[in-house]
Design an enzyme around this catalytic site. Sequence first.
Site, PDB file in Angstrom:
ATOM      1  N   LYS A  72      -2.717  -0.905   6.662  1.00 44.83           N
ATOM      2  CA  LYS A  72      -3.723  -1.927   6.352  1.00 44.83           C
ATOM      3  C   LYS A  72      -4.189  -2.540   7.662  1.00 44.83           C
ATOM      4  O   LYS A  72      -3.459  -2.526   8.661  1.00 44.83           O
ATOM      5  CB  LYS A  72      -3.103  -3.021   5.466  1.00 44.83           C
ATOM      6  CG  LYS A  72      -4.116  -3.876   4.734  1.00 44.83           C
ATOM      7  CD  LYS A  72      -4.602  -3.237   3.441  1.00 44.83           C
ATOM      8  CE  LYS A  72      -5.749  -4.019   2.846  1.00 44.83           C
ATOM      9  NZ  LYS A  72      -6.158  -3.493   1.536  1.00 44.83           N
ATOM     10  N   ASN A 124     -16.406  -6.927  -5.142  1.00 49.97           N
ATOM     11  CA  ASN A 124     -16.434  -5.530  -5.566  1.00 49.97           C
ATOM     12  C   ASN A 124     -15.549  -5.272  -6.792  1.00 49.97           C
ATOM     13  O   ASN A 124     -15.996  -4.679  -7.783  1.00 49.97           O
ATOM     14  CB  ASN A 124     -15.993  -4.649  -4.390  1.00 49.97           C
ATOM     15  CG  ASN A 124     -15.826  -3.212  -4.790  1.00 49.97           C
ATOM     16  OD1 ASN A 124     -14.740  -2.767  -5.142  1.00 49.97           O
ATOM     17  ND2 ASN A 124     -16.908  -2.461  -4.783  1.00 49.97           N
ATOM     18  N   SER A 169     -10.600   6.944  -2.933  1.00 49.71           N
ATOM     19  CA  SER A 169     -10.737   7.192  -1.490  1.00 49.71           C
ATOM     20  C   SER A 169     -10.114   8.537  -1.137  1.00 49.71           C
ATOM     21  O   SER A 169     -10.651   9.295  -0.326  1.00 49.71           O
ATOM     22  CB  SER A 169     -10.034   6.093  -0.688  1.00 49.71           C
ATOM     23  OG  SER A 169     -10.867   4.971  -0.538  1.00 49.71           O
ATOM     24  N   THR A 196     -12.096   0.645  -8.076  1.00 49.65           N
ATOM     25  CA  THR A 196     -10.957  -0.267  -8.275  1.00 49.65           C
ATOM     26  C   THR A 196     -11.117  -1.015  -9.600  1.00 49.65           C
ATOM     27  O   THR A 196     -10.177  -1.111 -10.394  1.00 49.65           O
ATOM     28  CB  THR A 196     -10.825  -1.234  -7.085  1.00 49.65           C
ATOM     29  OG1 THR A 196     -10.812  -0.473  -5.885  1.00 49.65           O
ATOM     30  CG2 THR A 196      -9.550  -2.052  -7.176  1.00 49.65           C
ATOM     31  N   GLN A 212       0.821  -1.212   0.000  1.00 50.46           N
ATOM     32  CA  GLN A 212       0.000   0.000   0.000  1.00 50.46           C
ATOM     33  C   GLN A 212       0.862   1.273   0.000  1.00 50.46           C
ATOM     34  O   GLN A 212       0.486   2.272  -0.601  1.00 50.46           O
ATOM     35  CB  GLN A 212      -0.897  -0.032   1.243  1.00 50.46           C
ATOM     36  CG  GLN A 212      -2.094   0.889   1.179  1.00 50.46           C
ATOM     37  CD  GLN A 212      -3.265   0.315   0.402  1.00 50.46           C
ATOM     38  OE1 GLN A 212      -3.614  -0.826   0.571  1.00 50.46           O
ATOM     39  NE2 GLN A 212      -3.855   1.112  -0.466  1.00 50.46           N
ATOM     40  N   GLY A 216     -12.560  -0.223   2.946  1.00 47.24           N
ATOM     41  CA  GLY A 216     -12.934  -1.635   2.808  1.00 47.24           C
ATOM     42  C   GLY A 216     -11.858  -2.454   2.101  1.00 47.24           C
ATOM     43  O   GLY A 216     -10.876  -1.928   1.591  1.00 47.24           O
ATOM     44  N   ASP A 217     -12.033  -3.748   2.120  1.00 45.64           N
ATOM     45  CA  ASP A 217     -11.224  -4.709   1.358  1.00 45.64           C
ATOM     46  C   ASP A 217     -12.071  -5.985   1.348  1.00 45.64           C
ATOM     47  O   ASP A 217     -13.300  -5.914   1.527  1.00 45.64           O
ATOM     48  CB  ASP A 217      -9.850  -4.920   2.021  1.00 45.64           C
ATOM     49  CG  ASP A 217      -8.882  -5.734   1.145  1.00 45.64           C
ATOM     50  OD1 ASP A 217      -8.351  -5.182   0.168  1.00 45.64           O
ATOM     51  OD2 ASP A 217      -8.664  -6.930   1.413  1.00 45.64           O
TER      52      ASP A 217
HETATM   53  P1  NDP Z   1     -14.757  -8.906  -1.985  1.00 48.58           P
HETATM   54  O1  NDP Z   1     -14.846  -9.455  -0.626  1.00 48.58           O
HETATM   55  O2  NDP Z   1     -15.812  -7.977  -2.474  1.00 48.58           O
HETATM   56  O3  NDP Z   1     -14.638 -10.091  -3.052  1.00 48.58           O
HETATM   57  C1  NDP Z   1     -13.597 -11.032  -2.996  1.00 48.58           C
HETATM   58  C2  NDP Z   1     -13.835 -12.072  -4.085  1.00 48.58           C
HETATM   59  O4  NDP Z   1     -12.706 -12.929  -4.154  1.00 48.58           O
HETATM   60  C3  NDP Z   1     -15.035 -12.954  -3.805  1.00 48.58           C
HETATM   61  O5  NDP Z   1     -15.571 -13.390  -5.010  1.00 48.58           O
HETATM   62  C4  NDP Z   1     -14.392 -14.125  -3.033  1.00 48.58           C
HETATM   63  O6  NDP Z   1     -15.136 -15.328  -3.075  1.00 48.58           O
HETATM   64  C5  NDP Z   1     -13.080 -14.260  -3.763  1.00 48.58           C
HETATM   65  N1  NDP Z   1     -12.069 -14.826  -2.850  1.00 48.58           N
HETATM   66  C6  NDP Z   1     -11.672 -14.311  -1.668  1.00 48.58           C
HETATM   67  N2  NDP Z   1     -10.770 -15.107  -1.076  1.00 48.58           N
HETATM   68  C7  NDP Z   1     -10.603 -16.149  -1.909  1.00 48.58           C
HETATM   69  C8  NDP Z   1      -9.818 -17.316  -1.870  1.00 48.58           C
HETATM   70  N3  NDP Z   1      -8.988 -17.570  -0.836  1.00 48.58           N
HETATM   71  N4  NDP Z   1      -9.907 -18.158  -2.919  1.00 48.58           N
HETATM   72  C9  NDP Z   1     -10.712 -17.907  -3.962  1.00 48.58           C
HETATM   73  N5  NDP Z   1     -11.487 -16.813  -4.054  1.00 48.58           N
HETATM   74  C10 NDP Z   1     -11.436 -15.965  -3.044  1.00 48.58           C
HETATM   75  O7  NDP Z   1     -13.313  -8.209  -2.072  1.00 48.58           O
HETATM   76  P2  NDP Z   1     -12.771  -7.145  -3.119  1.00 48.58           P
HETATM   77  O8  NDP Z   1     -13.376  -7.363  -4.454  1.00 48.58           O
HETATM   78  O9  NDP Z   1     -12.874  -5.800  -2.491  1.00 48.58           O
HETATM   79  O10 NDP Z   1     -11.224  -7.507  -3.149  1.00 48.58           O
HETATM   80  C11 NDP Z   1     -10.661  -8.435  -4.074  1.00 48.58           C
HETATM   81  C12 NDP Z   1      -9.168  -8.207  -4.189  1.00 48.58           C
HETATM   82  O11 NDP Z   1      -8.924  -6.861  -4.629  1.00 48.58           O
HETATM   83  C13 NDP Z   1      -8.370  -8.337  -2.886  1.00 48.58           C
HETATM   84  O12 NDP Z   1      -7.081  -8.838  -3.185  1.00 48.58           O
HETATM   85  C14 NDP Z   1      -8.257  -6.904  -2.406  1.00 48.58           C
HETATM   86  O13 NDP Z   1      -7.155  -6.724  -1.536  1.00 48.58           O
HETATM   87  C15 NDP Z   1      -8.053  -6.197  -3.730  1.00 48.58           C
HETATM   88  N6  NDP Z   1      -8.341  -4.765  -3.715  1.00 48.58           N
HETATM   89  C16 NDP Z   1      -9.582  -4.300  -3.372  1.00 48.58           C
HETATM   90  C17 NDP Z   1      -9.842  -2.948  -3.405  1.00 48.58           C
HETATM   91  C18 NDP Z   1     -11.193  -2.392  -3.150  1.00 48.58           C
HETATM   92  O14 NDP Z   1     -11.373  -1.188  -3.360  1.00 48.58           O
HETATM   93  N7  NDP Z   1     -12.172  -3.180  -2.762  1.00 48.58           N
HETATM   94  C19 NDP Z   1      -8.768  -1.976  -3.709  1.00 48.58           C
HETATM   95  C20 NDP Z   1      -7.513  -2.575  -4.130  1.00 48.58           C
HETATM   96  C21 NDP Z   1      -7.330  -3.924  -4.086  1.00 48.58           C
HETATM   97  P3  NDP Z   1     -16.013 -15.771  -1.792  1.00 48.58           P
HETATM   98  O15 NDP Z   1     -17.175 -14.825  -1.769  1.00 48.58           O
HETATM   99  O16 NDP Z   1     -16.388 -17.173  -2.072  1.00 48.58           O
HETATM  100  O17 NDP Z   1     -15.118 -15.630  -0.599  1.00 48.58           O
END
Ligand code: NDP
Length: 447
Positions: free
Chosen positions: A126, A242, A379, A210, A111, A165-166
Amino acid sequence: MSGYVEEIMQTVKARNEDQPEFHQAVKEVLDSLEPVLKKHDKYREAGILERIVEPERQIVFRVPWVDDQGKTRVNRGFRVQFNSALGPYKGGLRFHPSVYLGIIKFLGFEQIFKNALTSRPIGGGKGGSDFDPKGKSDGEIMRFCQSFMSELYRHISETTDVPAGDIGVGGREIGYLFGQYRKLANAYESGVLTGKGLDWGGSLVRTEATGYGLVYLVQEMLKDRENTSIEGKDVVISGSGNVAIYATEKVQELGGNVVALSDSSGYIYDPEGIKLDLVKEIKEVRRGRIKEYLDEVPSAEYTPDSFDIWSIKCDIALPCATQNELDGDSAKGLIKNGVIAVGEGANMPSTPEAMDAFLENDILFAPAKAANAGGVATSALEMTQNAMWDAWDFETVDQKLKEIMIDIYHNANDTAKEYGKEGNLVAGANIAGFIKVADAMLAQGVI
Ligand code: NDP
């Protein structure tokens, strides 16, 4: 690796035992910095590397809460305030059972450089918890968030540390966290959290930022390097949270065909193009599983192995789920199937072997620090609006986001060229982010 960098890496490993994700993130950055250290002695002389790999502060705390059956549960909470040379610590909160200090440190370390690339005045941090929001009622989520904030509130403020969020932390959780902060602080400090609801200090485009930002950057990379665009391309996107949902929305708007999405149980393949309204209904409203897509689109296919999604033939791959979800074999499969570009929406989704395979085969590769910086950049735009007691319209924020992503691409690309790594955006993004933070640390003395 030079002897000096190798020494730092050994210290990191010895001081942070059993934290392989953190080691991986540090090694990737340090590997990229060799040409910078060769050119400028000042960073070594001031001990910048020694300082930058050590968080300024790490907070670990108990989060007790009561479930719907009246049973007391205990989780562990974390906030790692990694580097504040450029501004208040800024970075999301992750609620997922896999969370431990090493995951939060890898994310916090990345980050720092990502935030520097956005050109906004924000440091890196974080946080999160090993709490699993899956299957919990709204009441349980609320009580957990309130307990989490009951400790966190004393470590954050608009000018100190601004979480967001994350994974596992979306609009609902930010609402409960903000409510508890407001009560404890007895102040309406809008800028203390980002990703807020639109009626109480949130910014338009933050939800989409994102995913949209990732696609803006990939579009610019395709234009600049191959004189092509997303239009007409087949795209595979992992995840259905997301980042994945809004990356899908923007790809479709630009004329690309998203053929697959996943969750942690498996993936769906719909060569006709993913019906995004249905995915939004399943994931954002019902909080269901991606498999339910087949109930309404029986012609689609479901495979109960999420990481196998990379075996699908595509032109563009956008990993948007989690760390280390795309390994060396998956990368080789994508390359064999003719992939031309890969953009990381998730943090550190490609293993080092996968990254090497993409770079060695001249695949256009946009690393997470650059490609998913749109979320934190927006953000920062939310914080600006909060400080001005103002709210901008959708087009204004979206335009600023697009400009930031295009700038990040060219900054990383130009920096890579300047340091003899032409075309390598991993090196370019790491070096550009590092120099900005390191110069601020130099100017501010040894603290
Ligand atoms: P969400 O919780 O909205 O979605 C996460 C998605 O990834 C879900 O579909 C989830 O499936 C899947 N997932 C999570 N863990 C695993 C795993 N161990 N194996 C397989 N699938 C998995 O999170 P975000 O979309 O916000 O975040 C996704 C990624 O993007 C992360 O790496 C986050 O750090 C990164 N990110 C997010 C930002 C944001 O603004 N939200 C900004 C920058 C980076 P299930 O529902 O089954 O768990």
